[in-house]
Design a protein around this motif. Structure first.
Motif, PDB file in Angstrom:
ATOM      1  N   THR A 261       0.834  -1.200   0.000  1.00 30.86           N
ATOM      2  CA  THR A 261       0.000   0.000   0.000  1.00 30.86           C
ATOM      3  C   THR A 261       0.868   1.248   0.000  1.00 30.86           C
ATOM      4  OG1 THR A 261      -1.559  -1.219   1.403  1.00 30.86           O
ATOM      5  CG2 THR A 261      -1.940   1.132   1.140  1.00 30.86           C
ATOM      6  N   LEU A 262       0.544   2.171  -0.874  1.00 29.63           N
ATOM      7  CA  LEU A 262       1.174   3.479  -0.898  1.00 29.63           C
ATOM      8  C   LEU A 262       0.173   4.498  -0.367  1.00 29.63           C
ATOM      9  CD1 LEU A 262       2.761   3.381  -4.476  1.00 29.63           C
ATOM     10  CD2 LEU A 262       3.697   2.480  -2.330  1.00 29.63           C
ATOM     11  N   VAL A 263       0.631   5.350   0.527  1.00 32.77           N
ATOM     12  CA  VAL A 263      -0.244   6.335   1.158  1.00 32.77           C
ATOM     13  C   VAL A 263       0.312   7.728   0.873  1.00 32.77           C
ATOM     14  CG1 VAL A 263      -1.271   7.124   3.319  1.00 32.77           C
ATOM     15  CG2 VAL A 263      -0.833   4.685   2.971  1.00 32.77           C
ATOM     16  N   ALA A 264      -0.534   8.590   0.316  1.00 31.41           N
ATOM     17  CA  ALA A 264      -0.086   9.950  -0.012  1.00 31.41           C
ATOM     18  C   ALA A 264      -1.253  10.914   0.112  1.00 31.41           C
ATOM     19  CB  ALA A 264       0.492  10.002  -1.425  1.00 31.41           C
ATOM     20  N   ARG A 265      -0.938  12.134   0.471  1.00 32.46           N
ATOM     21  CA  ARG A 265      -1.944  13.181   0.611  1.00 32.46           C
ATOM     22  C   ARG A 265      -2.143  13.928  -0.698  1.00 32.46           C
ATOM     23  NH1 ARG A 265      -5.572  14.183   4.292  1.00 32.46           N
ATOM     24  NH2 ARG A 265      -5.263  16.417   4.002  1.00 32.46           N
ATOM     25  N   ILE A 266      -3.365  14.391  -0.928  1.00 39.45           N
ATOM     26  CA  ILE A 266      -3.637  15.339  -2.004  1.00 39.45           C
ATOM     27  C   ILE A 266      -4.443  16.502  -1.424  1.00 39.45           C
ATOM     28  CG2 ILE A 266      -3.581  13.636  -3.855  1.00 39.45           C
ATOM     29  CD1 ILE A 266      -6.649  13.689  -3.866  1.00 39.45           C
TER      30      ILE A 266
ATOM     31  N   LEU B 264       4.582  14.683  -1.442  1.00 39.07           N
ATOM     32  CA  LEU B 264       5.650  13.827  -0.943  1.00 39.07           C
ATOM     33  C   LEU B 264       5.887  14.108   0.536  1.00 39.07           C
ATOM     34  CD1 LEU B 264       8.183  14.073  -3.924  1.00 39.07           C
ATOM     35  CD2 LEU B 264       6.411  12.342  -3.528  1.00 39.07           C
ATOM     36  N   PRO B 265       6.345  13.105   1.300  1.00 35.71           N
ATOM     37  CA  PRO B 265       6.735  11.771   0.851  1.00 35.71           C
ATOM     38  C   PRO B 265       5.529  10.864   0.628  1.00 35.71           C
ATOM     39  CG  PRO B 265       6.972  11.901   3.221  1.00 35.71           C
ATOM     40  CD  PRO B 265       6.568  13.287   2.758  1.00 35.71           C
ATOM     41  N   VAL B 266       5.723   9.843  -0.189  1.00 33.50           N
ATOM     42  CA  VAL B 266       4.767   8.746  -0.297  1.00 33.50           C
ATOM     43  C   VAL B 266       5.238   7.660   0.662  1.00 33.50           C
ATOM     44  CG1 VAL B 266       3.810   6.974  -1.805  1.00 33.50           C
ATOM     45  CG2 VAL B 266       4.219   9.270  -2.687  1.00 33.50           C
ATOM     46  N   ASN B 267       4.380   7.241   1.567  1.00 30.62           N
ATOM     47  CA  ASN B 267       4.753   6.243   2.560  1.00 30.62           C
ATOM     48  C   ASN B 267       4.191   4.872   2.217  1.00 30.62           C
ATOM     49  OD1 ASN B 267       6.252   7.909   4.392  1.00 30.62           O
ATOM     50  ND2 ASN B 267       4.318   8.848   4.988  1.00 30.62           N
ATOM     51  N   GLN B 268       4.962   3.844   2.540  1.00 29.13           N
ATOM     52  CA  GLN B 268       4.455   2.483   2.409  1.00 29.13           C
ATOM     53  C   GLN B 268       3.739   2.092   3.690  1.00 29.13           C
ATOM     54  OE1 GLN B 268       6.993  -0.547   0.458  1.00 29.13           O
ATOM     55  NE2 GLN B 268       8.593   1.002   0.567  1.00 29.13           N
ATOM     56  N   ALA B 269       2.610   1.407   3.537  1.00 30.50           N
ATOM     57  CA  ALA B 269       1.857   0.936   4.702  1.00 30.50           C
ATOM     58  C   ALA B 269       1.801  -0.596   4.647  1.00 30.50           C
ATOM     59  CB  ALA B 269       0.463   1.566   4.719  1.00 30.50           C
ATOM     60  N   ASP B 270       0.625  -1.168   4.822  1.00 37.39           N
ATOM     61  CA  ASP B 270       0.520  -2.619   4.929  1.00 37.39           C
ATOM     62  C   ASP B 270       0.811  -3.329   3.613  1.00 37.39           C
ATOM     63  OD1 ASP B 270      -0.236  -2.814   7.685  1.00 37.39           O
ATOM     64  OD2 ASP B 270      -2.211  -2.041   7.135  1.00 37.39           O
ATOM     65  N   HIS B 271       1.309  -4.544   3.758  1.00 33.39           N
ATOM     66  CA  HIS B 271       1.533  -5.443   2.624  1.00 33.39           C
ATOM     67  C   HIS B 271       0.475  -6.542   2.658  1.00 33.39           C
ATOM     68  CE1 HIS B 271       5.853  -4.410   1.374  1.00 33.39           C
ATOM     69  NE2 HIS B 271       5.456  -3.472   2.208  1.00 33.39           N
ATOM     70  N   TYR B 272       0.040  -6.936   1.475  1.00 31.40           N
ATOM     71  CA  TYR B 272      -1.010  -7.949   1.356  1.00 31.40           C
ATOM     72  C   TYR B 272      -0.594  -9.017   0.361  1.00 31.40           C
ATOM     73  CZ  TYR B 272      -3.913  -4.389   3.591  1.00 31.40           C
ATOM     74  OH  TYR B 272      -4.413  -3.455   4.465  1.00 31.40           O
TER      75      TYR B 272
ATOM     76  N   LEU C 296      -4.772 -11.712   2.313  1.00 30.11           N
ATOM     77  CA  LEU C 296      -4.082 -11.872   3.584  1.00 30.11           C
ATOM     78  C   LEU C 296      -3.174 -10.681   3.826  1.00 30.11           C
ATOM     79  CD1 LEU C 296      -3.007 -15.615   3.232  1.00 30.11           C
ATOM     80  CD2 LEU C 296      -5.067 -14.726   4.309  1.00 30.11           C
ATOM     81  N   LYS C 297      -3.232 -10.109   5.028  1.00 35.81           N
ATOM     82  CA  LYS C 297      -2.293  -9.047   5.380  1.00 35.81           C
ATOM     83  C   LYS C 297      -0.983  -9.707   5.812  1.00 35.81           C
ATOM     84  CE  LYS C 297      -3.705  -5.423   7.690  1.00 35.81           C
ATOM     85  NZ  LYS C 297      -4.094  -4.504   8.795  1.00 35.81           N
ATOM     86  N   ILE C 298       0.132  -9.259   5.225  1.00 34.05           N
ATOM     87  CA  ILE C 298       1.415  -9.895   5.499  1.00 34.05           C
ATOM     88  C   ILE C 298       2.147  -9.204   6.646  1.00 34.05           C
ATOM     89  CG2 ILE C 298       3.675 -10.497   4.539  1.00 34.05           C
ATOM     90  CD1 ILE C 298       2.368 -10.559   1.786  1.00 34.05           C
ATOM     91  N   THR C 299       2.346  -7.904   6.523  1.00 33.38           N
ATOM     92  CA  THR C 299       3.115  -7.203   7.541  1.00 33.38           C
ATOM     93  C   THR C 299       2.776  -5.732   7.496  1.00 33.38           C
ATOM     94  OG1 THR C 299       5.360  -6.826   8.397  1.00 33.38           O
ATOM     95  CG2 THR C 299       5.082  -6.762   6.015  1.00 33.38           C
ATOM     96  N   ASN C 300       3.283  -5.009   8.468  1.00 30.68           N
ATOM     97  CA  ASN C 300       3.091  -3.557   8.519  1.00 30.68           C
ATOM     98  C   ASN C 300       4.458  -2.910   8.456  1.00 30.68           C
ATOM     99  OD1 ASN C 300       1.982  -1.077   8.766  1.00 30.68           O
ATOM    100  ND2 ASN C 300       1.555  -1.207  10.942  1.00 30.68           N
TER     101      ASN C 300
END
Length: 237
Positions: free
Chosen positions: A132-137, A205-213, A226-230
């Motif tokens: 997951t990529l998380v960014a503001r607009i 920016l920055p674009v942050n990584q969040a959960d992996h699936y 399945l959620k893998i990690t945070n």
């Protein structure tokens, strides 16, 4: 027709395949825009779609070649896009397609990933890891929320021809400056809201990584998520 716009201040969630590198040439703050473009093309030289990628890069004015932590992830959305386009984009140039919440982003990517897999022989069973990529607009967008009945052609579930034409006319009008993008309701998940942002510079920016699936399809093509990690990046948004 003058389209209604709304100021959209939101955290957006976008899922991409984990195989794509999180850091690349656009994260480099020491190069100028011309050097970045050359470095990117050299880095992509082994890609059999290099001609398409170079053409897309040429469609972006210099001020839209962004730099900084996470910039490669932003630029990838525009340069490594599906040649068939998306709902509001044609194959010439991608956009920042994202959702207001991660559940909608998962639902959207599951739908399109499943469609692509169904086109391949022996695709199932299979699995794909996503991050997951998380960014503001914070920008004005053409607002077509609440218009499914009034403008059903923009909300077709699988035929994007009319929606693409709508988006292309907004992005590249015959006169004047193009629109920043579109905010619209998801057709895959009730209450979900998506954005299609046309300008890399509008992704903060920055674009942050969040959960992996991990998306896992069984032999019948049924899928589990399945959620893998945070993963925490250590840099705040």
């Amino acid at each position: 027709m003058t389209e209604k716009t709304a100021r959209v201040r939101a955290t957006t969630h976008r899922l991409i395949a984990s195989r794509y590198p999180p850091i690349g040439v656009f994260d480099d703050l020491t190069k100028d825009k011309d050097e970045l473009a050359i470095a990117f093309l050299l880095e992509s030289a082994t890609n059999d779609r290099l001609g398409i990628i170079a053409g897309r890069l040429n469609l972006l004015p210099p001020e839209e070649i962004v730099q900084g932590f996470g910039a490669t992830l932003v630029m990838g959305a525009f340069l490594h896009a599906d040649a068939a386009g998306g709902r509001f984009t044609d194959g010439r140039l991608g956009a920042w397609y994202a959702s207001f919440d991660v559940d909608t982003a998962i639902t959207e990517t599951l739908h399109h990933s499943t469609l692509r897999l169904k086109m391949s022989e022996g695709a199932f069973p299979t699995s794909i890891q996503m991050r997951t990529l998380v960014a503001r607009i914070d920008c004005p967008l053409v607002d077509v929320r609440g218009k499914r009945d009034e403008r059903p052609e923009l909300y077709e579930t699988d035929d994007y021809a009319k929606a693409q034409a709508f988006g292309v006319a907004l992005r590249w009008p015959k006169t004047g400056e193009g629109a920043n993008g579109i905010v619209y309701e998801s057709v895959r998940r009730a209450e979900g809201v998506n954005v299609c942002v046309y300008k890399p510079s509008l992704i903060k920016l920055p674009v942050n990584q969040a959960d992996h699936y991990e998306y896992r399809w069984d032999a019948r093509g049924d899928v589990r998520v399945l959620k893998i990690t945070n993963v925490e990046q250590g840099r705040g948004a």
